[in-house]
Design a protein around this motif. Structure first.
Motif, PDB file in Angstrom:
ATOM      1  N   ALA A 213      50.043  71.512  32.203  1.00 43.77           N
ATOM      2  CA  ALA A 213      50.217  70.061  32.261  1.00 43.77           C
ATOM      3  C   ALA A 213      49.066  69.467  33.044  1.00 43.77           C
ATOM      4  O   ALA A 213      48.699  69.980  34.113  1.00 43.77           O
ATOM      5  CB  ALA A 213      51.546  69.695  32.909  1.00 43.77           C
TER       6      ALA A 213
ATOM      7  N   THR B  42      50.160  67.746  28.010  1.00 45.34           N
ATOM      8  CA  THR B  42      50.685  69.094  28.217  1.00 45.34           C
ATOM      9  C   THR B  42      50.088  70.003  27.151  1.00 45.34           C
ATOM     10  O   THR B  42      49.541  69.543  26.149  1.00 45.34           O
ATOM     11  CB  THR B  42      52.220  69.139  28.124  1.00 45.34           C
ATOM     12  OG1 THR B  42      52.628  68.721  26.806  1.00 45.34           O
ATOM     13  CG2 THR B  42      52.864  68.259  29.179  1.00 45.34           C
TER      14      THR B  42
ATOM     15  N   HIS C  76      56.635  70.230  34.080  1.00 50.06           N
ATOM     16  CA  HIS C  76      56.193  69.886  32.729  1.00 50.06           C
ATOM     17  C   HIS C  76      55.438  71.059  32.090  1.00 50.06           C
ATOM     18  O   HIS C  76      55.565  71.303  30.881  1.00 50.06           O
ATOM     19  CB  HIS C  76      55.306  68.646  32.766  1.00 50.06           C
ATOM     20  CG  HIS C  76      56.073  67.363  32.870  1.00 50.06           C
ATOM     21  ND1 HIS C  76      56.642  66.746  31.784  1.00 50.06           N
ATOM     22  CD2 HIS C  76      56.387  66.585  33.941  1.00 50.06           C
ATOM     23  CE1 HIS C  76      57.264  65.641  32.173  1.00 50.06           C
ATOM     24  NE2 HIS C  76      57.132  65.523  33.474  1.00 50.06           N
TER      25      HIS C  76
ATOM     26  N   VAL D 168      51.575  62.370  34.438  1.00 50.53           N
ATOM     27  CA  VAL D 168      51.285  63.395  33.433  1.00 50.53           C
ATOM     28  C   VAL D 168      50.580  62.738  32.247  1.00 50.53           C
ATOM     29  O   VAL D 168      51.078  61.784  31.660  1.00 50.53           O
ATOM     30  CB  VAL D 168      52.581  64.086  32.965  1.00 50.53           C
ATOM     31  CG1 VAL D 168      52.273  65.105  31.871  1.00 50.53           C
ATOM     32  CG2 VAL D 168      53.267  64.788  34.139  1.00 50.53           C
TER      33      VAL D 168
END
Length: 529
Positions: A292, A303, A274, A300
């Motif tokens: 990230a 970001t 990511h 997650v």
């Protein structure tokens, strides 16, 4: 002249295009190992050779020493009766000499070695053909895998050449190792008769030589498809160290590439993937960086990328305004300004210093003085860039959306600068993983009481709760390999619903012919096209 569509359709109905193409697929894998001097690339290459032969059930595995290929270009007995450090320097000189004319020259020599070893394999694979004469049929691909392992690459151009030619069959393995451990290994090994200054000079030249054609391991390393940690010693008391995680990691890499097992990404691999995706949003003229943030369980939560902040929150390129055709003021370096704000202010400060010092102001070569100042701390100033750094963008994005950063893990494509480091500490983040180095950063010098660098995969022995923010190099499947490694390109169950990993319908990797030759095979003259 175009081929009549009816003839093509008649062929594809009567033949099997997939089987034809797959019959020309190669079963070759080309690995290369890269890492700073003293990290133990040879140990990693040796273990990879052993594991590949076992996993692929093949005797056609060969290890190619780049230093040996370079050595053969030297004339006479240049390396006879020479100390190991002196020998290493001579090989560095020889490699630099080859790359001075063509930065890919060493890579080309390695390709020639692969070609020669392939001929050896062909000879070993000859089959009887109606008599005493043994031949290898030209259209028959080898039934077993062939694996070539290069130890080791030193320049990005070598990677680019091998990756361009061998495509998905090429895999670069980056070897991570703590600097103090590398220094100790050199002091007790090849450089045991050398001074500390000589060892440090060797390490610096290996990492990033002054010349463009010199060794650039730091720039080569981060192009890896997979990273392994070789900080723990391979042997302890004459036996293989149980905490040497290289075999486990290389075994996982082979599982990913062979595809006979179901392998899913680790949370850290997903986090870094990511981060790598986020970095592509950056329009910074200097570099692209992505970050990230994940929570403690790997989800997650935000970001970030290094980009200019935008009124209303976030950075440019982070919303749908442009897609909706909404006009907005955009004075980024890549649009209206078309220059780097940080570099321009650096130049202004250097001119102020020169004008303030009479000895400098009255000198004839002002450009030379400015260049010299650029190599000092003045040339490493960061604060005049308009961009928010990727780490800060991720932290601000998380908090703006109401997500806590306490106990989070941060994955960033480049080591954080000292500005970001203090905010990382303040945000309550537990751990940072990174790929690329960032020499300008003074994070440990300024915040050593709050952060520490660790080299451990923790595969076998999870650590106690750390008291500092842990900064460690990323290991595992790199972002550039992530999609190929974890994409479902084959059936994972049979018709009865039982788990059964099949081979992909279209053979992965290299074809033994160019696309023009395969095109002729598919639409061949003898098939009515």
């Amino acid at each position: 002249m175009s081929v009549p569509i009816e003839q093509v359709m008649n062929f594809t109905r009567s033949g099997n295009t997939r089987e034809l193409v797959n019959s020309h697929a190669s079963k070759e894998l080309i690995f290369a190992v890269v890492g700073p001097v003293g990290c133990g690339t040879t140990s990693v290459a040796e273990k990879l050779e052993q594991l590949a032969a076992s996993a692929l059930h093949t005797r056609h595995v060969v290890r190619i020493k780049a230093s040996g290929v370079i050595e053969r270009t030297l004339k006479g007995d240049a390396l006879v009766d020479m100390g190991r450090l002196e020998r290493a320097r001579l090989l560095q000189d020889a490699g630099d000499g080859l790359r001075k004319t063509d930065e890919s020259a060493v890579g080309a020599l390695l390709m020639a070695e692969i070609k020669a070893r392939r001929a050896d394999f062909d000879e070993a694979d000859k089959v009887p053909d109606g008599g005493d004469v043994s031949v290898l049929h030209a259209d028959k691909r080898p039934e077993t895998h062939r694996v070539y392992i290069i130890d080791s690459l030193k320049h990005p151009a070598e990677v680019e050449l091998l990756r361009t030619v061998y495509r998905e069959a090429f895999c670069l393995v980056g070897v991570v190792c703590e600097e103090e451990v590398r220094q100790k290994r050199l002091s007790s090994g090849k450089c045991k008769d050398s001074s500390l200054m000589e060892i440090l000079q060797l390490m610096k030249r290996d990492e990033d030589a002054d010349e463009d054609w010199g060794q650039k391991v730091s720039k080569t390393f981060h192009q890896s498809d997979f990273f392994v940690d070789n900080t723990p010693d391979r042997m302890i008391g004459g036996r293989e160290n149980p905490n040497w995680v290289v075999p486990d990691m290389l075994g996982r890499l082979l599982d990913v590439l062979i595809g006979e097992k179901i392998v899913r990404p680790l949370a850290s691999e997903t986090g870094m993937f990511h981060a790598a995706g986020a970095q592509l949003r950056s329009a910074c003229l200097s570099r692209q960086v992505g970050a990230a943030l994940t929570d403690a369980t790997g989800n997650v939560i935000a970001t970030g990328t290094n980009e200019v902040p935008k009124a209303g929150g976030g950075v440019y390129g982070g919303d749908f305004a442009f897609e909706r055709g909404e006009a907005s003021i955009d004075e980024r370096c890549t649009t209206t300004k078309q220059y780097c704000s940080n570099t321009r202010v650096q130049a202004q400060i250097m001119d102020e210093v020169i004008d303030a010092v009479p000895q400098l102001r009255d000198a004839d070569d002002r450009a030379a003085i400015r260049k010299a100042l650029g190599s000092t701390t003045l040339g490493r100033l960061l604060e005049y860039s308009r961009a928010v750094h990727a780490e800060m963008d991720a932290i601000l994005s998380a908090t703006r959306e109401g997500n806590s950063t306490v106990g989070a893990k941060l994955f960033v494509t480049t080591f954080p600068c000292h500005y970001c480091a203090r905010h990382i500490v303040s945000a309550g983040i537990d751990e940072v993983q990174f790929i690329e180095p960032y020499p300008k950063s003074r994070a440990f010098e300024l915040h050593g009481d709050a952060i520490e660098k660790v080299f451990s995969n923790w595969y076998k022995e999870p650590p106690a709760k750390p008291t500092k923010v842990l900064f460690r190099p990323f290991t595992g499947v790199a972002p550039r390999l992530y999609v190929r490694a974890f994409r479902k390109n084959r059936d994972l169950k049979n018709k009865d619903g039982q788990q059964e990993v099949s081979q992909p319908k279209w053979a992965p990797g290299l074809l033994r012919m160019s696309y023009l030759e395969i095109e002729e095979k598919v639409l061949g003259e003898n098939r009515g096209c």
